[in-house]
Design a protein around this motif. Structure first.
Motif, PDB file in Angstrom:
ATOM      1  N   VAL B  31      50.261  48.868 129.559  1.00 23.15           N
ATOM      2  CA  VAL B  31      49.231  49.231 128.586  1.00 23.15           C
ATOM      3  C   VAL B  31      47.985  49.960 129.711  1.00 23.15           C
ATOM      4  O   VAL B  31      47.609  49.388 130.702  1.00 23.15           O
ATOM      5  CB  VAL B  31      48.643  48.103 128.016  1.00 23.15           C
ATOM      6  N   VAL B  32      47.602  51.095 129.126  1.00 26.05           N
ATOM      7  CA  VAL B  32      46.396  51.640 129.736  1.00 26.05           C
ATOM      8  C   VAL B  32      45.151  51.710 128.752  1.00 26.05           C
ATOM      9  O   VAL B  32      45.391  51.967 127.601  1.00 26.05           O
ATOM     10  CB  VAL B  32      46.494  52.978 130.436  1.00 26.05           C
ATOM     11  N   GLN B  33      44.215  51.223 129.142  1.00 23.51           N
ATOM     12  CA  GLN B  33      42.897  51.356 128.237  1.00 23.51           C
ATOM     13  C   GLN B  33      41.841  52.154 128.879  1.00 23.51           C
ATOM     14  O   GLN B  33      41.625  52.017 129.855  1.00 23.51           O
ATOM     15  CB  GLN B  33      42.430  49.711 128.135  1.00 23.51           C
ATOM     16  N   TRP B  34      41.208  52.592 128.106  1.00 26.28           N
ATOM     17  CA  TRP B  34      39.995  53.567 128.633  1.00 26.28           C
ATOM     18  C   TRP B  34      38.721  53.202 127.908  1.00 26.28           C
ATOM     19  O   TRP B  34      38.826  52.871 126.687  1.00 26.28           O
ATOM     20  CB  TRP B  34      40.230  55.289 128.084  1.00 26.28           C
ATOM     21  N   TYR B  35      37.783  52.703 128.975  1.00 24.30           N
ATOM     22  CA  TYR B  35      36.435  52.217 128.330  1.00 24.30           C
ATOM     23  C   TYR B  35      35.456  53.308 128.598  1.00 24.30           C
ATOM     24  O   TYR B  35      35.506  53.979 129.788  1.00 24.30           O
ATOM     25  CB  TYR B  35      36.428  50.976 129.137  1.00 24.30           C
ATOM     26  N   ARG B  36      34.468  53.235 127.857  1.00 22.14           N
ATOM     27  CA  ARG B  36      33.199  53.868 128.188  1.00 22.14           C
ATOM     28  C   ARG B  36      31.956  52.844 128.483  1.00 22.14           C
ATOM     29  O   ARG B  36      31.877  51.954 127.901  1.00 22.14           O
ATOM     30  CB  ARG B  36      32.953  54.820 126.980  1.00 22.14           C
ATOM     31  N   GLN B  37      31.163  53.174 129.520  1.00 21.47           N
ATOM     32  CA  GLN B  37      30.246  52.419 129.625  1.00 21.47           C
ATOM     33  C   GLN B  37      28.868  53.099 129.633  1.00 21.47           C
ATOM     34  O   GLN B  37      28.665  53.880 130.840  1.00 21.47           O
ATOM     35  CB  GLN B  37      30.222  51.419 130.832  1.00 21.47           C
ATOM     36  N   LYS B  38      27.995  53.065 128.740  1.00 21.65           N
ATOM     37  CA  LYS B  38      26.829  53.641 128.751  1.00 21.65           C
ATOM     38  C   LYS B  38      25.643  52.941 129.526  1.00 21.65           C
ATOM     39  O   LYS B  38      25.853  51.558 129.769  1.00 21.65           O
ATOM     40  CB  LYS B  38      26.198  53.884 127.298  1.00 21.65           C
ATOM     41  N   SER B  39      24.860  53.547 130.034  1.00 23.16           N
ATOM     42  CA  SER B  39      23.792  53.048 130.821  1.00 23.16           C
ATOM     43  C   SER B  39      23.116  51.736 130.396  1.00 23.16           C
ATOM     44  O   SER B  39      22.603  51.835 129.122  1.00 23.16           O
ATOM     45  CB  SER B  39      22.839  54.100 131.234  1.00 23.16           C
ATOM     46  N   GLY B  40      23.021  50.628 131.123  1.00 25.62           N
ATOM     47  CA  GLY B  40      22.812  49.399 130.589  1.00 25.62           C
ATOM     48  C   GLY B  40      23.331  48.727 129.524  1.00 25.62           C
ATOM     49  O   GLY B  40      22.780  47.619 128.954  1.00 25.62           O
ATOM     50  N   LYS B  41      24.615  49.182 129.312  1.00 26.06           N
ATOM     51  CA  LYS B  41      25.369  48.427 128.195  1.00 26.06           C
ATOM     52  C   LYS B  41      26.679  48.031 128.820  1.00 26.06           C
ATOM     53  O   LYS B  41      26.896  48.315 129.952  1.00 26.06           O
ATOM     54  CB  LYS B  41      25.605  49.419 127.158  1.00 26.06           C
ATOM     55  N   GLY B  42      27.573  47.036 128.189  1.00 23.21           N
ATOM     56  CA  GLY B  42      28.770  46.614 128.525  1.00 23.21           C
ATOM     57  C   GLY B  42      29.613  47.949 128.207  1.00 23.21           C
ATOM     58  O   GLY B  42      29.374  48.606 127.466  1.00 23.21           O
ATOM     59  N   PRO B  43      30.945  47.800 128.875  1.00 22.35           N
ATOM     60  CA  PRO B  43      32.180  48.832 128.468  1.00 22.35           C
ATOM     61  C   PRO B  43      32.410  48.500 127.017  1.00 22.35           C
ATOM     62  O   PRO B  43      32.524  47.615 126.302  1.00 22.35           O
ATOM     63  CB  PRO B  43      33.024  48.203 129.579  1.00 22.35           C
ATOM     64  N   ALA B  44      32.896  49.471 126.464  1.00 25.45           N
ATOM     65  CA  ALA B  44      33.456  49.608 125.017  1.00 25.45           C
ATOM     66  C   ALA B  44      34.943  50.374 125.090  1.00 25.45           C
ATOM     67  O   ALA B  44      34.635  51.380 125.721  1.00 25.45           O
ATOM     68  CB  ALA B  44      32.518  50.223 123.954  1.00 25.45           C
ATOM     69  N   GLN B  45      35.747  49.578 124.409  1.00 29.21           N
ATOM     70  CA  GLN B  45      37.138  50.367 124.452  1.00 29.21           C
ATOM     71  C   GLN B  45      37.030  51.595 123.850  1.00 29.21           C
ATOM     72  O   GLN B  45      36.827  51.504 122.615  1.00 29.21           O
ATOM     73  CB  GLN B  45      38.101  49.388 124.348  1.00 29.21           C
TER      74      GLN B  45
END
Lengths: 114, 111
Positions: B31-45
């Motif tokens: 499994v590979v998951q891609w996450y995005r993390q915006k400034s000051g936030k936690g990662p979101a899948q």
């Protein structure tokens, strides 16, 4: 979508003091995680917690660290005593039980140890 | 580390352009998951792709997984300024699903 809350958002303490970071996970989730991120570096796993027990911990999870979730309330990370190198952003995550479920992350607690 | 050093990048593009980010991994994963993390936030899948899937789409996002070359990519078409973030690939490992994150690609989309 489901939200994980973390309290406080920022914490500044003196080296040697105790600190407790609080996490309010998604209500029906049973796996809980703490991750540590130093500014500009990658996110690193600290510990996973399920059914009242630590399931796995990394070498970053020093003896001064402990986790608990008493009576289904906050999932907490306690550091006692703190050290300068503990300064980082700590992220809590939760998921349904299982290794392939999405982990939902909180916004993080920025800990500064002086 | 599970992830290759080349995963660390910083990209700056104009709104409307397409972009592709890559990860290479060292140890087999299902499994590979891609996450995005915006400034000051936690990662979101963003996307989870399994080893039996070569490609997966979600809106403007497209992820690929090539198990023979042990690499994964995330493409965003028609980028928006709101896509500005750090993008991580991650894989769950062991029996507890702990995530091992890559170093991340910093994407800046200029409006």
């Amino acid at each position: 979508g489901p939200k994980v809350l973390q309290i406080p958002s920022h914490q500044i303490i003196d080296m040697g003091q105790m600190v407790t970071l609080n996490c309010d996970p998604v209500s029906n989730h049973l796996y809980f995680y703490w991750y540590k991120q130093i500014l500009g570096q990658q996110m690193e796993f600290l510990v996973n917690f399920y059914n009242g027990k630590v399931m796995e911990k990394s070498k970053l999870f020093k003896d001064q660290f402990s986790v608990e979730r008493p009576d289904g309330s906050y999932f907490t990370l306690k550091i006692q005593p703190t050290a300068l190198e503990d300064s980082a952003v700590y992220f809590c995550a939760s998921s349904l039980p299982g290794i392939s479920y999405e982990q939902y992350f909180g916004p993080g607690t920025r800990l500064t140890v002086l | 580390s599970q992830w290759g050093e080349e995963n660390l990048q910083a990209l700056s593009i104009q709104e409307g352009e397409d972009v592709t980010m890559n990860c290479s991994y060292k140890t087999y994963t299902t499994v590979v998951q891609w996450y995005r993390q915006k400034s000051g936030k936690g990662p979101a899948q963003l996307i989870l792709i399994r080893s039996n899937e070569r490609e997966k789409r979600s809106g403007r996002l497209r992820a690929t997984l090539d198990t023979s070359s042990q690499s994964s990519s995330l493409s965003i078409t028609g980028t928006l300024a709101t896509d500005t973030a750090v993008y991580f690939c991650a894989s769950p490992t062991g029996n507890t699903g702990k995530l091992i994150f890559g170093l991340g690609t910093t994407l800046q989309v200029q409006p």
